[in-house]
Design a protein around this motif. Structure first.
Motif, mmCIF file in Angstrom:
data_model
loop_
_atom_site.group_PDB
_atom_site.id
_atom_site.type_symbol
_atom_site.label_atom_id
_atom_site.label_comp_id
_atom_site.label_asym_id
_atom_site.label_seq_id
_atom_site.Cartn_x
_atom_site.Cartn_y
_atom_site.Cartn_z
ATOM 1 N N UNK A 72 -61.312 40.469 -54.636
ATOM 2 C CA UNK A 72 -60.309 39.487 -54.190
ATOM 3 C C UNK A 72 -60.902 38.505 -53.186
ATOM 4 N N UNK A 73 -61.748 39.022 -52.293
ATOM 5 C CA UNK A 73 -62.374 38.141 -51.293
ATOM 6 C C UNK A 73 -63.343 37.178 -51.964
ATOM 7 N N UNK A 74 -64.096 37.699 -52.940
ATOM 8 C CA UNK A 74 -65.042 36.816 -53.651
ATOM 9 C C UNK A 74 -64.284 35.689 -54.342
ATOM 10 N N UNK A 75 -63.134 36.036 -54.909
ATOM 11 C CA UNK A 75 -62.360 34.996 -55.579
ATOM 12 C C UNK A 75 -61.899 33.948 -54.568
ATOM 13 N N UNK B 295 -55.523 42.386 -58.235
ATOM 14 C CA UNK B 295 -54.278 43.145 -58.136
ATOM 15 C C UNK B 295 -53.158 42.226 -57.636
ATOM 16 N N UNK B 296 -51.925 42.727 -57.711
ATOM 17 C CA UNK B 296 -50.788 41.834 -57.446
ATOM 18 C C UNK B 296 -50.734 41.302 -56.015
ATOM 19 N N UNK C 140 -51.461 36.439 -52.645
ATOM 20 C CA UNK C 140 -52.177 35.675 -51.604
ATOM 21 C C UNK C 140 -52.707 34.364 -52.184
ATOM 22 N N UNK C 141 -53.321 34.478 -53.359
ATOM 23 C CA UNK C 141 -53.942 33.282 -53.943
ATOM 24 C C UNK C 141 -52.883 32.249 -54.319
ATOM 25 N N UNK C 142 -51.750 32.714 -54.803
ATOM 26 C CA UNK C 142 -50.675 31.777 -55.116
ATOM 27 C C UNK C 142 -50.160 31.098 -53.848
ATOM 28 N N UNK D 119 -46.012 34.065 -67.347
ATOM 29 C CA UNK D 119 -44.929 33.095 -67.156
ATOM 30 C C UNK D 119 -44.267 33.242 -65.791
ATOM 31 N N UNK D 120 -44.392 34.433 -65.179
ATOM 32 C CA UNK D 120 -43.851 34.636 -63.832
ATOM 33 C C UNK D 120 -44.578 33.741 -62.833
#
Ligand code: ADP
Length: 338
Positions: free
Chosen positions: A157-160, A185-186, A191-193, A214-215
């Motif tokens: 997640x951090x790398x992303x 993971x969700x 966070x990214x959203x 679609x969510x």
């Protein structure tokens, strides 16, 4: 209304294949204004990634791209590779699904930033580069103390988030995010959203968000474009399209999504077609419960209804009795094999 920053007209991308060209993107048209987020959805294999990469001029050797991509007043498809590379970075950025394929394991995070900033903004001093990089990392929740770490010292997640920070350090006007949260993971996804929402508030880039979820579209996008077998079959504001989908494919996609109200999950029978020899007429007709004779014979027209538009014969008027004749399932499979 502000002018579009990206204007895509009739874009086509073909791959060379052993059985003939694969028509992965076949006549796509849309526009994006500054600050707008367009969700691009559709089943796997419908051409979403090919379109996203094609807009950046990234097509593999042997593939062909055609049509017009106007970005910030320049027609990108006519430019040389070198000219396009100059626009990438400060102009357009692509955020991929797998960050490890873009981060060099032998380079510290600081070196990645220095490299990117040096190429596109050579006038920045070393300390300005460092400030800019730390700002970008901080906005993505990566502490400055991690600046000199190597990619393998971070979680997925951090790398992303680092990848996104690298793309955003140059403040691009157009961001293509290709399934940016699929492998995560969700919590990291959320966070990214949130980060994408913040970026929108701070400097209003146009964002093309490719996703099969679609969510995410409902949460993060203003408009949605539904892609099927290389074409955008429906597009419009998310609220309108989700409340009243016009195209049977959009209706089926929405029915196949889980929500709190879901009582029964309806998957769409069949699979997207082989794009070497796509079905005649409307490419969705072999899977469409409402298919008529005309759907086999002719490409459907684009029907604009207010802010929403869809390519579907069901929305057209003036069809003859023969054209409206419903297709029997046996005829569909025969038509498909022909
Ligand atoms: P999506 O992103 O919607 O899953 P893609 O853009 O990855 O769809 O793929 C669209 C079509 O192009 C598929 O039929 C896929 O098999 C084909 N395709 C993708 N990449 C290549 C390639 N490098 N060479 C040949 N065909 C490809």
């Amino acid at each position: 209304m502000t002018a579009p920053v990206v204007d895509v007209h009739d874009v086509r991308v073909w791959y060379a294949g052993p059985n003939g060209p694969v028509q992965a993107v076949d006549g796509v048209t849309f526009a994006l204004r500054p600050g707008e987020v367009l969700g691009l959805v559709g089943e796997s294999g419908c051409g979403k990634s090919t379109l996203g990469r094609g807009l950046m001029g990234l097509v593999p050797r042997g593939a062909a791209i055609d049509g017009d991509v106007e970005f910030d007043g320049r027609h990108l498809l006519g430019l040389s590779k070198k000219e396009r590379e100059k626009i990438r970075g400060p102009g357009m950025a692509l955020i991929f699904q797998e960050p490890m394929t873009r981060l060099d394991p032998l380079m510290k995070i600081s070196d990645h930033f220095t490299e990117v900033l040096h190429v596109h903004e050579p006038k920045l001093s070393k300390s300005e580069m460092r400030d800019r990089a730390l700002d970008a990392l901080r906005s993505l929740g990566i502490p400055p103390t991690r600046y000199d770490n190597y990619p393998h010292e971070f979680s997925g997640g951090m790398r992303q988030r680092i990848m996104i920070a690298l793309a955003l350090a140059l403040r691009p006007k157009f961001i293509i995010a290709d399934e940016p949260t699929t492998a995560l993971d969700v919590l990291v996804e959320a966070q990214i959203l949130n980060i994408l929402a913040d970026i929108r508030q701070t400097y209003a880039p146009a964002i093309l968000l490719i996703t099969h979820n679609l969510g995410i579209v409902a949460e993060a996008c203003d408009r949605v474009a539904v892609m099927y077998a290389g074409r955008i079959v429906e597009q419009g504001p998310v609220r309108d399209v989700f409340a009243k989908p016009r195209h049977p494919y959009t209706q089926a996609l929405l029915r196949s999504t889980i929500s709190l109200k879901t009582q029964e999950l309806n998957s769409i029978a069949g699979a997207p077609p082989d794009l070497v020899r796509p079905p005649t007429g409307c490419r969705f007709h072999p899977r469409c419960a409402h298919a008529m004779q005309v759907c086999v014979d002719k490409l459907p027209p684009l029907i604009v209804e207010g802010v929403q538009q869809a390519e579907c014969w069901l929305l057209a008027s003036g069809l003859s009795e023969a054209q409206r004749r419903p297709l029997q399932r046996e005829e569909v499979s025969v038509a498909d094999e022909a």
